[in-house]
Design a protein around this motif. Structure first.
Motif, PDB file in Angstrom:
ATOM      1  N   VAL A  38     -20.664 -10.983 -34.511  1.00  0.00           N
ATOM      2  CA  VAL A  38     -21.813 -10.348 -33.860  1.00  0.00           C
ATOM      3  C   VAL A  38     -21.643 -10.378 -32.346  1.00  0.00           C
ATOM      4  CG1 VAL A  38     -24.297 -10.540 -33.433  1.00  0.00           C
ATOM      5  CG2 VAL A  38     -23.402 -10.797 -35.754  1.00  0.00           C
ATOM      6  N   ALA A  39     -21.269 -11.526 -31.796  1.00  0.00           N
ATOM      7  CA  ALA A  39     -21.097 -11.645 -30.348  1.00  0.00           C
ATOM      8  C   ALA A  39     -20.027 -10.674 -29.841  1.00  0.00           C
ATOM      9  CB  ALA A  39     -20.733 -13.079 -29.976  1.00  0.00           C
ATOM     10  N   LEU A  40     -18.911 -10.587 -30.552  1.00  0.00           N
ATOM     11  CA  LEU A  40     -17.853  -9.658 -30.150  1.00  0.00           C
ATOM     12  C   LEU A  40     -18.344  -8.215 -30.191  1.00  0.00           C
ATOM     13  CD1 LEU A  40     -14.717 -11.168 -31.940  1.00  0.00           C
ATOM     14  CD2 LEU A  40     -15.123 -11.044 -29.469  1.00  0.00           C
ATOM     15  N   SER A  41     -19.053  -7.869 -31.262  1.00  0.00           N
ATOM     16  CA  SER A  41     -19.564  -6.513 -31.405  1.00  0.00           C
ATOM     17  C   SER A  41     -20.509  -6.159 -30.264  1.00  0.00           C
ATOM     18  CB  SER A  41     -20.290  -6.375 -32.748  1.00  0.00           C
ATOM     19  OG  SER A  41     -20.953  -5.123 -32.845  1.00  0.00           O
TER      20      SER A  41
ATOM     21  N   ALA B  68     -20.111  -3.408 -22.955  1.00  0.00           N
ATOM     22  CA  ALA B  68     -19.100  -3.029 -21.962  1.00  0.00           C
ATOM     23  C   ALA B  68     -18.831  -1.531 -22.017  1.00  0.00           C
ATOM     24  CB  ALA B  68     -17.811  -3.815 -22.200  1.00  0.00           C
ATOM     25  N   ASP B  69     -18.742  -0.982 -23.231  1.00  0.00           N
ATOM     26  CA  ASP B  69     -18.554   0.465 -23.385  1.00  0.00           C
ATOM     27  C   ASP B  69     -19.680   1.223 -22.687  1.00  0.00           C
ATOM     28  OD1 ASP B  69     -16.258   0.150 -24.896  1.00  0.00           O
ATOM     29  OD2 ASP B  69     -17.276   0.423 -26.830  1.00  0.00           O
ATOM     30  N   ARG B  70     -20.917   0.764 -22.901  1.00  0.00           N
ATOM     31  CA  ARG B  70     -22.086   1.446 -22.328  1.00  0.00           C
ATOM     32  C   ARG B  70     -22.062   1.387 -20.800  1.00  0.00           C
ATOM     33  NH1 ARG B  70     -26.559   3.470 -25.053  1.00  0.00           N
ATOM     34  NH2 ARG B  70     -26.434   3.107 -27.298  1.00  0.00           N
ATOM     35  N   ALA B  71     -21.691   0.243 -20.244  1.00  0.00           N
ATOM     36  CA  ALA B  71     -21.644   0.110 -18.790  1.00  0.00           C
ATOM     37  C   ALA B  71     -20.576   1.023 -18.195  1.00  0.00           C
ATOM     38  CB  ALA B  71     -21.375  -1.344 -18.408  1.00  0.00           C
ATOM     39  N   GLU B  72     -19.405   1.027 -18.804  1.00  0.00           N
ATOM     40  CA  GLU B  72     -18.313   1.848 -18.290  1.00  0.00           C
ATOM     41  C   GLU B  72     -18.640   3.333 -18.386  1.00  0.00           C
ATOM     42  OE1 GLU B  72     -14.995  -1.536 -19.568  1.00  0.00           O
ATOM     43  OE2 GLU B  72     -15.212   0.306 -20.739  1.00  0.00           O
TER      44      GLU B  72
ATOM     45  N   ARG C 124     -29.084  -4.560 -28.418  1.00  0.00           N
ATOM     46  CA  ARG C 124     -29.560  -5.905 -28.775  1.00  0.00           C
ATOM     47  C   ARG C 124     -28.838  -6.989 -27.980  1.00  0.00           C
ATOM     48  NH1 ARG C 124     -33.160  -2.818 -30.115  1.00  0.00           N
ATOM     49  NH2 ARG C 124     -34.008  -2.750 -32.234  1.00  0.00           N
ATOM     50  N   VAL C 125     -28.952  -6.856 -26.649  1.00  0.00           N
ATOM     51  CA  VAL C 125     -28.314  -7.817 -25.757  1.00  0.00           C
ATOM     52  C   VAL C 125     -28.792  -9.238 -26.029  1.00  0.00           C
ATOM     53  CG1 VAL C 125     -30.054  -7.450 -23.953  1.00  0.00           C
ATOM     54  CG2 VAL C 125     -27.781  -8.301 -23.321  1.00  0.00           C
ATOM     55  N   GLY C 126     -30.016  -9.399 -26.554  1.00  0.00           N
ATOM     56  CA  GLY C 126     -30.538 -10.733 -26.839  1.00  0.00           C
ATOM     57  C   GLY C 126     -29.714 -11.511 -27.848  1.00  0.00           C
ATOM     58  N   ALA C 127     -28.884 -10.827 -28.633  1.00  0.00           N
ATOM     59  CA  ALA C 127     -28.034 -11.515 -29.607  1.00  0.00           C
ATOM     60  C   ALA C 127     -26.971 -12.367 -28.918  1.00  0.00           C
ATOM     61  CB  ALA C 127     -27.366 -10.510 -30.548  1.00  0.00           C
ATOM     62  N   LEU C 128     -26.778 -12.159 -27.625  1.00  0.00           N
ATOM     63  CA  LEU C 128     -25.795 -12.968 -26.896  1.00  0.00           C
ATOM     64  C   LEU C 128     -26.294 -14.380 -26.640  1.00  0.00           C
ATOM     65  CD1 LEU C 128     -24.194 -10.424 -24.409  1.00  0.00           C
ATOM     66  CD2 LEU C 128     -23.460 -11.098 -26.698  1.00  0.00           C
ATOM     67  N   CYS C 129     -27.492 -14.692 -27.140  1.00  0.00           N
ATOM     68  CA  CYS C 129     -27.934 -16.092 -27.157  1.00  0.00           C
ATOM     69  C   CYS C 129     -26.921 -16.948 -27.911  1.00  0.00           C
ATOM     70  CB  CYS C 129     -29.307 -16.209 -27.820  1.00  0.00           C
ATOM     71  SG  CYS C 129     -29.340 -15.755 -29.583  1.00  0.00           S
TER      72      CYS C 129
ATOM     73  N   ASP D 179     -10.256 -13.821 -28.160  1.00  0.00           N
ATOM     74  CA  ASP D 179     -10.970 -12.549 -28.287  1.00  0.00           C
ATOM     75  C   ASP D 179     -12.336 -12.611 -27.613  1.00  0.00           C
ATOM     76  OD1 ASP D 179      -8.892 -11.401 -29.701  1.00  0.00           O
ATOM     77  OD2 ASP D 179      -9.732 -11.927 -31.660  1.00  0.00           O
ATOM     78  N   VAL D 180     -13.014 -13.744 -27.748  1.00  0.00           N
ATOM     79  CA  VAL D 180     -14.321 -13.922 -27.116  1.00  0.00           C
ATOM     80  C   VAL D 180     -14.172 -13.912 -25.596  1.00  0.00           C
ATOM     81  CG1 VAL D 180     -16.248 -15.539 -26.787  1.00  0.00           C
ATOM     82  CG2 VAL D 180     -15.317 -15.159 -29.080  1.00  0.00           C
ATOM     83  N   LEU D 181     -13.181 -14.617 -25.091  1.00  0.00           N
ATOM     84  CA  LEU D 181     -12.944 -14.655 -23.648  1.00  0.00           C
ATOM     85  C   LEU D 181     -12.643 -13.263 -23.100  1.00  0.00           C
ATOM     86  CD1 LEU D 181     -10.751 -17.877 -23.349  1.00  0.00           C
ATOM     87  CD2 LEU D 181     -13.083 -17.574 -22.500  1.00  0.00           C
ATOM     88  N   GLU D 182     -11.824 -12.516 -23.818  1.00  0.00           N
ATOM     89  CA  GLU D 182     -11.468 -11.165 -23.365  1.00  0.00           C
ATOM     90  C   GLU D 182     -12.696 -10.254 -23.342  1.00  0.00           C
ATOM     91  OE1 GLU D 182      -8.503  -7.438 -24.594  1.00  0.00           O
ATOM     92  OE2 GLU D 182      -8.648  -9.219 -25.879  1.00  0.00           O
ATOM     93  N   ALA D 183     -13.490 -10.288 -24.423  1.00  0.00           N
ATOM     94  CA  ALA D 183     -14.681  -9.433 -24.504  1.00  0.00           C
ATOM     95  C   ALA D 183     -15.707  -9.834 -23.452  1.00  0.00           C
ATOM     96  CB  ALA D 183     -15.288  -9.517 -25.901  1.00  0.00           C
ATOM     97  N   ARG D 184     -15.873 -11.136 -23.248  1.00  0.00           N
ATOM     98  CA  ARG D 184     -16.851 -11.614 -22.264  1.00  0.00           C
ATOM     99  C   ARG D 184     -16.451 -11.214 -20.847  1.00  0.00           C
ATOM    100  NH1 ARG D 184     -16.961 -17.813 -21.376  1.00  0.00           N
ATOM    101  NH2 ARG D 184     -15.409 -17.182 -19.847  1.00  0.00           N
ATOM    102  N   ASP D 185     -15.163 -11.392 -20.519  1.00  0.00           N
ATOM    103  CA  ASP D 185     -14.699 -11.042 -19.182  1.00  0.00           C
ATOM    104  C   ASP D 185     -14.842  -9.548 -18.922  1.00  0.00           C
ATOM    105  OD1 ASP D 185     -14.101 -13.676 -18.747  1.00  0.00           O
ATOM    106  OD2 ASP D 185     -11.938 -13.465 -19.061  1.00  0.00           O
ATOM    107  N   ARG D 186     -14.533  -8.750 -19.926  1.00  0.00           N
ATOM    108  CA  ARG D 186     -14.670  -7.288 -19.769  1.00  0.00           C
ATOM    109  C   ARG D 186     -16.130  -6.904 -19.551  1.00  0.00           C
ATOM    110  NH1 ARG D 186     -14.740  -2.935 -24.437  1.00  0.00           N
ATOM    111  NH2 ARG D 186     -15.084  -1.074 -23.142  1.00  0.00           N
TER     112      ARG D 186
END
Length: 244
Positions: free
Chosen positions: A99-102, A108-112, A136-141, A154-161
């Protein structure tokens, strides 16, 4: 401005000839091809849809209940049994990771996309804020609760992006003179998480209809020139990542 909203039979091969046999529950997820062709293993279409439904339902439930959301409720909203959830995700931690990765990748796609398609930097920020609510940004809790391994590559890469993309949206709006200077990306994510999380109980059943309205009030407060002096200091992404 209009803001978008969010949200086959089993097959196997008959012995020996490799032909597809519809309706058979084979033990493999392979899709059989005729003899002489390569067999490419892949998730069955129905299993893939179930997985997507589980992840989508989990996004909603994690926003409402937090990181300890009941898995029974996730299964119910996905329209599958508990056993199906555990076939796809061996435990809560694996589901939380997915879920966090998704969510991070979609945000990130939306921001770019907002930066590319919106000529006005503050309109790009406005578009991103509303998109983040829909995603559903709140899921990043999950990232703040320890439910997801901070050292997972994978989490580090997605978070940094995601952080780079969000910072880019805000830097552009600030450089244009439209975003007040005393807010940071951490402020943005904290406010989004709070404004998009439903109230507890049944006192506000159709909460989504208020979200975009309240986000517009929030965006008015972000615009420069600032109409107030904010107490304390801006919340940064680094501060949000600090252990409790």
């Amino acid at each position: 401005m209009k803001y978008p909203g969010t949200s086959s039979p089993f097959v196997s091969t008959s012995p020996g000839n490799g032909e597809l046999v519809p309706g058979s529950r084979g033990g493999s997820a392979d899709v059989g091809l005729k003899t002489g062709q390569c067999r490419i293993p892949r998730l069955r279409a129905d299993a893939s849809r179930n997985r997507e439904r589980i992840v989508a339902a989990a996004r909603e439930v994690f926003v409402e209940y937090g990181a300890d959301a009941p898995l029974d409720e996730i299964a119910r909203r996905a329209g599958v049994g508990n056993a199906t959830v555990y076939r796809h995700f061996v435990d809560r931690r694996e589901l939380s990771r997915e879920v966090a990765l998704s969510v991070m990748r979609r945000l990130a796609d939306r921001a770019e996309t907002a930066v590319v398609e919106e000529a006005d930097p503050f309109e790009a920020l406005r578009r991103y804020v509303h998109a983040a609510a829909d995603e559903r940004v709140g899921a990043l809790c999950l990232l703040l609760s320890g439910s997801v391994n901070d050292h997972d590559p994978d989490v580090l890469e997605a978070r940094d992006r995601l952080e780079r993309a969000a910072e880019d949206v805000m830097v552009r709006a600030r450089s244009s003179g439209q975003l007040r200077a005393d807010v940071a990306a951490g402020d943005l994510f904290l406010a989004l998480s709070q404004l998009t999380r439903p109230l507890p109980g049944r006192c506000c059943v159709d909460f989504d209809r208020f979200v975009h309205r309240h986000l517009e009030v929030f965006l008015d407060g972000l615009q420069a020139p600032a109409r107030s002096i904010l107490p304390g200091s801006a919340a940064t992404i680094e501060e949000l990542r600090k252990p409790a």
